[in-house]
Design an enzyme around this catalytic site. Structure first.
Site, PDB file in Angstrom:
ATOM      1  N   CYS A 250      51.064  16.326 -10.711  1.00  0.00           N
ATOM      2  CA  CYS A 250      52.519  16.598 -10.725  1.00  0.00           C
ATOM      3  C   CYS A 250      52.719  17.933 -11.435  1.00  0.00           C
ATOM      4  CB  CYS A 250      53.282  15.482 -11.431  1.00  0.00           C
ATOM      5  SG  CYS A 250      52.983  13.827 -10.763  1.00  0.00           S
ATOM      6  N   ALA A 251      52.282  18.996 -10.802  1.00  0.00           N
ATOM      7  CA  ALA A 251      52.104  20.274 -11.481  1.00  0.00           C
ATOM      8  C   ALA A 251      53.397  21.003 -11.785  1.00  0.00           C
ATOM      9  CB  ALA A 251      51.191  21.180 -10.644  1.00  0.00           C
ATOM     10  N   GLY A 255      52.700  24.870 -15.548  1.00  0.00           N
ATOM     11  CA  GLY A 255      52.486  25.142 -16.960  1.00  0.00           C
ATOM     12  C   GLY A 255      51.186  24.566 -17.488  1.00  0.00           C
ATOM     13  N   LYS A 256      50.919  23.295 -17.171  1.00  0.00           N
ATOM     14  CA  LYS A 256      49.673  22.682 -17.637  1.00  0.00           C
ATOM     15  C   LYS A 256      48.486  23.121 -16.784  1.00  0.00           C
ATOM     16  CE  LYS A 256      51.804  18.690 -19.861  1.00  0.00           C
ATOM     17  NZ  LYS A 256      53.205  19.042 -19.560  1.00  0.00           N
ATOM     18  N   ASP A 274      52.426  19.251  -6.000  1.00  0.00           N
ATOM     19  CA  ASP A 274      53.805  18.915  -6.322  1.00  0.00           C
ATOM     20  C   ASP A 274      54.547  18.624  -5.022  1.00  0.00           C
ATOM     21  OD1 ASP A 274      55.459  18.996  -9.011  1.00  0.00           O
ATOM     22  OD2 ASP A 274      56.825  19.616  -7.414  1.00  0.00           O
ATOM     23  N   CYS A 373      57.122  13.342 -20.863  1.00  0.00           N
ATOM     24  CA  CYS A 373      57.896  13.943 -21.955  1.00  0.00           C
ATOM     25  C   CYS A 373      59.047  12.998 -22.294  1.00  0.00           C
ATOM     26  CB  CYS A 373      58.395  15.340 -21.597  1.00  0.00           C
ATOM     27  SG  CYS A 373      59.365  15.446 -20.080  1.00  0.00           S
TER      28      CYS A 373
END
Length: 444
Positions: A250-251, A255-256, A274, A373
């Site tokens: 789930c890019a 960022g990751k 994604d 998050c």
């Protein structure tokens, strides 16, 4: 711009946010200022601070306006914030609506009457908190998160809720493909931006105050990326090593993916997936700037057989799952207004489905890293426990073990931030956004 013009612009920005209540506020604000290029940097900051100040206190402002039977229009929200939040007198508030060119029109008689009714009910000292408020309004939290937050924080609930009201610091990640953390800090300092190393992440740099980092040579050269320290820790726990085959399932805007590629020293292969074309297209620029050349992108679409064809092929699969984002509310205060219990229910179902699909992509002996998050147990521990019940071929790798592995590669890694087998970071305890992560090992 005059103070009156700034206030009028803030009211216009709040109206734009109201008109697209389901769209992220930062995207609306970007469009708002892009269409008003005559607004300079200092004015833009002042306008944003005024608007975000209202957004951060919206639950309390709505409660106050409800007490006097007022509908929370942008004009009344700003007026109530000036009166109650900043302690201005009624006459001073009225003076901020002078009318004329570029200024907000004067408050009309019904608006002034409501303002005076608020003044009659306000407490003796400035502030929006009132002892008669429901607990969730007093804590500036939607009612639907209270059970989950009580379970998460217990006696620390009020302290953590207060921390979520404060603007988040700006964290950067040094891009090891371009520079060490020390070199990145020196490059920023040469441009007048001082930083300090983050407490836990060996890649992180924190700014004591927000600065225009994206305009620096260090940023445009790819030496640093904007990334909260808690998010950096999730990438560290993935333990992506050179030569591995890694999937960021789930890019988003990658960022990751960038952090994983740096951890792999650009060796091996990383795939960023994604469901959003714009997010993946935005990732291209970031990957290029960071000097990442071992990454590919894949758009996930309905009926796609891509995952089935790659079953059991990845050493590491990171699932940074779509979630309510409750851990990022200090950074995205509008999200607490846009998200509700129906979203939580829908997201929990989606998270379980994504985990089951991603689990099939991990090779025997490989690892699945589940992260959110969110600080709601329904999206975190409950998802992990449910997954392990459905997938006996997986076991939870204790956080301490994963942390020791990471420290073996990055000796500057700070102490284990939590007691227990799962990573949970919070603003009060760690100075980061709220993140959750679990490392799940597939049996050989």
């Amino acid at each position: 711009m005059t103070p009156a013009a700034r206030l009028a612009a803030a009211i216009d920005l709040l109206a734009a946010l109201e008109a697209e209540s389901r769209r992220p506020a930062d995207a609306i604000a970007n469009d708002f200022f892009r269409s008003r290029r005559y607004i300079g940097g200092g004015d833009r900051r002042a306008i944003s601070e005024r608007a975000w100040g209202v957004v951060r206190q919206r639950l309390r402002l709505d409660w106050w306006l409800g007490r006097v039977g007022a509908r929370p229009t942008p004009r009344l929200l700003v007026a109530a914030q000036l009166l109650l939040g900043e302690g201005l007198k009624v006459a001073e508030v009225l003076a901020t609506f002078p009318g004329g060119q570029y200024a907000a029109p004067p408050l009309n008689p019904p608006e002034e009457k409501l303002l005076r009714a608020l003044d009659a009910r306000r407490p003796g000292s400035p502030g929006l908190v009132h002892p008669g408020m429901p607990e969730n309004i007093r804590l500036d939290l939607p009612e639907w998160v209270m059970p989950g937050f009580r379970a998460r924080f217990g006696d620390r609930l009020a302290e953590e809720a207060t921390a979520m009201e404060v603007e988040a610091p700006l964290d950067l990640r040094a891009n090891l493909l371009k520079a060490t953390r020390e070199a990145a800090a020196a490059a920023l300092a040469a441009e007048g931006i001082e930083t300090e190393p983050t407490r836990y992440s060996p890649w992180g740099l924190r700014l004591p105050s927000r600065r225009p980092v994206t305009q620096t040579r260090a940023f445009t050269a790819g030496m640093v990326e904007v990334q909260d320290e808690g998010s950096q820790l999730i990438a560290l726990l993935a333990d992506a090593r050179p030569g591995m085959r890694v999937l960021d399932y789930c890019a988003g805007a990658a960022g990751k993916t960038l952090a994983l590629a740096a951890s792999m020293a650009n060796r091996g292969r990383i795939t960023a997936c994604d469901v959003s074309v714009p997010r993946l297209e935005g990732a291209v620029r970031r990957l290029r700037r960071a000097g990442v050349d071992n990454a590919e992108r894949h758009l996930l679409v309905a009926g796609d057989r891509w995952a089935k064809r790659r079953a059991g092929q990845f050493d590491r699969v990171l699932v940074d799952a779509p979630c309510t984002g409750t851990g990022t509310w200090r950074r995205n205060p509008d999200a607490r207004l846009r998200t509700g219990p129906a979203d939580l229910t829908e997201l929990c179902v989606k998270q379980g489905e994504i985990l089951s699909t991603a689990a099939e992509l991990v090779r025997p002996g490989g690892r699945l890293i589940y992260a959110t998050c969110s600080l709601l147990p329904e999206e975190d521990e409950a998802q992990v426990n449910g997954f392990l019940e459905r997938h006996p071929d997986y076991a939870l790798l204790p956080l301490a073990a994963a942390w020791d592995e990471a420290r073996g590669r990055f000796p500057e890694l700070g102490p284990v931030p939590v007691v227990g087998d799962l990573l949970v970071t919070t603003p009060v305890q760690h100075g980061t956004d709220g993140f959750f992560a679990a490392v799940l090992q597939r049996r050989s």
